[in-house]
Design an enzyme around this catalytic site. Structure first.
Site, PDB file in Angstrom:
ATOM      1  CD  GLU A 103      -1.822   2.329   1.408  1.00 35.69           C
ATOM      2  OE1 GLU A 103      -1.830   3.156   0.462  1.00 35.69           O
ATOM      3  OE2 GLU A 103      -1.556   2.629   2.576  1.00 35.69           O
TER       4      GLU A 103
ATOM      5  CB  CYS B 261      -1.416   6.904   1.680  1.00 36.71           C
ATOM      6  SG  CYS B 261      -2.616   6.020   2.681  1.00 36.71           S
TER       7      CYS B 261
END
Length: 517
Positions: A268, A302
């Protein structure tokens, strides 16, 4: 100084020291003290602790202990494994405020966000407990008479989890709690910038495990150190799955290392997330969603909103209101309940932000904000005003991810043009559209729309819920760290065929006759 910036006086003093907070949790840092790793607070640059780190030999021993624990843990029924996670969730709930303050002191996110992250840990525990009774396979129709074809899911092995500084607890909990109910052991390599949060959460889980008779020793461990610790996990043949959250560069290295030995990577990585604002949008809603998504955690998520694609008919008025609203944000100590935006994590983050803004200017951008806000008595703290940058197009710097509160403004005329801009970057984590037009909303979510792993309508790019699979496409890594059916990443699949007849038919009609006496 802007009227909504923090006071020129020193940031609010910590209400409780790190030692006091660990004491309230019933934990001690004594066994972790050393001189190899100095932990500082982004709030004022002060030193919080000095810790030892783990050597390569110690990493080998840690993996060996985790492997031994896994061999015992896999035999414990999954609902009983869930009971361990349930007890941990209750303990986190009991100490939510102390954990939130520790997280804010070490990470710098404002208290309400820190409380939200701790709540996320509690929520994923609830999710994992329910999951512990739903690790189901399937029975498949066999083409052969009197045969049963079945899929089973079994514990996989040792999980190595590498987490970043920006979510120092939630990302670990997403993977570790699910891995535990799946029957795996776990080793956590946290960011060197936030090891105290890791020691606190893992310490509570270790306390629960020590009091749970079915849990083996060393089921959950923490590895402290720099990138070498992460490399050790990625390279080790007894680490079955490596879940890594961080930069694209880090993920490229970890992914190759794990796949080279046929391990299982879950990645990720970067996000360069966009929001499309259409002429039909509820402007007030879009402004609220945009501002939090772009400035939460000081732009260090993120899922932070980094590109705003606004229809040309409403761009001028929308951007004017956006700049005015961002100007009202309170910027200062995250320990102050009135603060909206806390500090960047460190000087490197500030320098990266300034380089990006310089590049944006050189590429035709008009920059609003982005400057450092000095705090008296805190020369090592990096508070900044979020930057709104009007760009002539999707230039090179716009296509990069800068981990800071920079929001690039682009415009479009037709929806397909906006979608092309949204998809025209190498990252593919999160995206959203603000519209009241059902055709626009449906197109954005369709195969012709956003190419991201997260596709939202009338909500910002940040703030994922527990139940949905979290992760993205392209250089974001393609991994799904938690939610939905991501539990399958932490288990191995076995396909079994049972013949309950006295004959032996082969699949696909293959004939292989023998006269067996």
């Amino acid at each position: 100084m802007h009227p909504n910036d923090a006071s020129p006086s020193a940031p609010r003093a910590f209400t409780r020291s790190v030692g006091d907070l660990f004491g309230e949790l019933g934990l001690s840092l004594d066994a972790h003290q050393g001189s190899a790793l100095t932990v500082t607070s982004p709030i004022d640059g002060s030193t919080l602790a000095s810790l030892r780190t783990d050597s390569a030999d110690e990493m080998d021993a840690m993996v060996a202990r985790a492997r031994t624990a896994f061999l015992d843990w896999r035999a414990v029924p999954a609902p009983h494994r869930g009971e361990l996670v349930r007890r941990f969730g209750l303990l986190v709930r009991e100490h939510k405020e102390a954990l939130s303050q520790l997280l804010t002191i070490e990470n710098g996110k404002i208290l309400t966000e820190a409380r939200g992250e701790v709540q996320e840990v509690i929520d994923i525990c609830d999710y994992a407990v329910g999951l512990s009774r739903q690790l189901f396979g399937m029975t498949i129709a066999s083409e052969r008479a009197e045969h049963r074809l079945t899929e089973y899911w079994h514990p996989l092995g040792v999980l190595g989890l590498i987490s970043a500084f920006n979510f120092p607890a939630a990302v670990w909990a997403w993977g570790t709690t699910v891995a535990l109910v799946c029957g795996d052991g776990a080793i956590w390599k946290p960011s060197e910038k936030t090891p105290l949060t890791a020691l606190a959460f893992a310490g509570l889980l270790q306390k629960v495990a020590a009091d749970y008779e079915q849990a083996p020793e060393n089921l959950v461990q923490v590895a402290l150190g720099d990138a070498a610790c992460g490399i050790a996990l990625a390279d080790h043949p007894d680490v079955a799955v490596v879940s890594a959250t961080g930069s694209v560069r880090m993920g490229q290295d970890v992914g190759v290392r794990v796949q080279r030995r046929f391990g299982r990577p879950i990645l990720e990585l970067g996000g360069n997330n966009a929001a499309i604002v259409t002429p039909s949008a509820d402007v007030a809603l879009a402004l609220r969603g945009t501002i939090f998504a772009a400035t939460g955690t000081c732009g260090q998520r993120c899922t932070t909103l980094r590109r705003l694609i606004v229809h040309e008919d409403i761009r001028e008025s929308f951007v004017r209101r956006l700049i005015a609203a961002v100007g009202t944000l309170n910027i200062g100590s995250p320990l102050d309940e009135a603060t909206h935006v806390g500090p960047l994590i460190d000087k490197a983050a500030f320098d990266g932000m300034q380089r990006a803004l310089d590049a944006a200017r050189s590429q035709g951008g008009i920059v609003h904000g982005g400057e450092r806000i000095e705090q008296a008595g805190s020369p090592e703290a990096y508070y900044v005003r979020p930057a709104i940058v009007e760009m002539p197009g999707q230039t090179e710097i716009v296509r990069e991810e800068t981990f800071a509160p920079i929001l690039y403004i682009l415009s479009y005329t037709e929806l397909d043009q906006a979608i092309a801009l949204q998809n025209g970057v190498s990252q593919g984590l999160s995206s959203c559209i603000f519209t009241r037009d059902v055709l626009e909303a449906e197109r954005f979510q369709s195969a012709l729309g956003s190419d991201c792993g997260i596709v939202n309508v009338n909500i910002g790019t940040s703030g994922a819920e527990i139940g949905g699979a979290f992760g993205g496409e392209k250089v974001t890594g393609g991994g799904r760290v938690s939610g939905s059916d991501s539990w399958k990443n932490y288990m191995r699949r076995a396909t079994a065929t049972v013949n309950y007849s006295t004959s032996l038919p082969l699949a696909q009609g293959v004939k292989f006759d023998l006269d067996i006496q």
